[in-house]
Each structure stands twice: as C-alpha cells, then as structure tokens.
Design an enzyme around this catalytic site. Structure first.
Site, PDB file in Angstrom:
ATOM      1  N   TYR A  99      19.450  54.102 -21.805  1.00  0.00           N
ATOM      2  CA  TYR A  99      19.823  52.778 -21.316  1.00  0.00           C
ATOM      3  C   TYR A  99      20.382  51.841 -22.386  1.00  0.00           C
ATOM      4  O   TYR A  99      20.814  50.739 -22.065  1.00  0.00           O
ATOM      5  CB  TYR A  99      18.619  52.112 -20.642  1.00  0.00           C
ATOM      6  N   HIS A 118      25.145  50.768 -12.407  1.00  0.00           N
ATOM      7  CA  HIS A 118      24.104  51.507 -13.133  1.00  0.00           C
ATOM      8  C   HIS A 118      24.549  51.627 -14.578  1.00  0.00           C
ATOM      9  O   HIS A 118      25.720  51.934 -14.851  1.00  0.00           O
ATOM     10  CB  HIS A 118      23.888  52.899 -12.544  1.00  0.00           C
TER      11      HIS A 118
END
Length: 146
Positions: A24, A101
């Site tokens: 991430y 995302h």
C-alpha cells in the site's frame, strides 16, 4: 451544478503508512487527503474526504450524497468484495461513482478479483497508488465541465 466530490475510504485505510507498506505504500491517509484537497482546489472542486471502519456509517454518507454531490470516489477496501449493501447504496444515491484501489487488486489474491462496485462505477482506478485519487478527481472535473 454542484462541484462537490465526496471521497470515501473503507476499513483499515486509516492504517496506511504502517500497514503492509510493500503493498500500500508509505503515504498515510492524511497525506492522500491533503493531496486530494490540493487537487480539488486546482480543479475548482469542493472535496469532502472521509474514512470509516463501520459499514453503516459508509452507507449513511453515500445516502447523504444524493442530490448534493457531483460524484463519489470510493475506495471500499475489503467491502469491495463483500458488501452488496454498499453497492446498493451507491446505486440509490444516483451519483456517478469512481472506484479506487491503491494496489492492483487483479494481481493479488483471487478473492480480491471480484468487486460489487465495479459494475456500477463509471470508472475503476487500481494499481496507481494515491495517483488513482488524483486521476479520479481530474475525470470528475471533466465530467462536470462537459
């Protein structure tokens, strides 16, 4: 027409910067919020940025967008793959939606390949990191202008 874009973030995204940085990245959610607000200013958009770990809160925010917002950018996180309720709320809002995302969900575990949101979204950004939010804002600016 309103120039407000609601940016919604789902569960565990409050842990960005410390949670699985190899997947991430190192940016925090506050870093992303700041970038979105600056991008919004540049594009003359009003940006509202929210995060919750509670599905009912997310649904309430989506409902409140109806008739008030020009668009919703949503990173539903794990709810992407599990929540028909969020999908139905997005449809009921009658507000254009872009799904975002940070990671490329299609290059990850098989259970992440299915999204309840993608089929009702005007677009999907995945794998661009925080730039996906910026790209989504730029797209809404073009839609509003047209």
């Amino acid at each position: 027409m309103t120039r407000t874009v609601l940016i919604l973030n789902g569960p565990n995204l409050n842990m960005l910067g410390t949670r699985e940085p190899a997947t991430y990245g190192h940016e925090t959610l506050d870093d992303i919020a700041d970038m979105c607000r600056l991008t919004g200013e540049r594009l003359e958009l009003q940006v509202e940025f929210q995060q919750t770990n509670h599905e009912g809160q997310m649904i309430d925010w989506i409902h409140q967008a109806r008739g008030r917002c020009a668009g919703i950018i949503i990173n539903p996180a794990a709810w992407t793959h599990t929540s028909v309720a969020i999908r139905d709320a997005l449809v009921a809002s009658e507000v254009p939606v872009i799904e975002v995302h940070l990671s490329n969900v299609h290059a990850r575990e098989t259970f992440r390949h299915h999204s309840y949101v993608s089929a009702i979204a005007v677009g999907v950004m995945c794998g661009f990191g925080s730039n996906g939010y910026r790209l989504a804002l730029e797209h809404f600016a073009q839609l509003i202008k047209a």
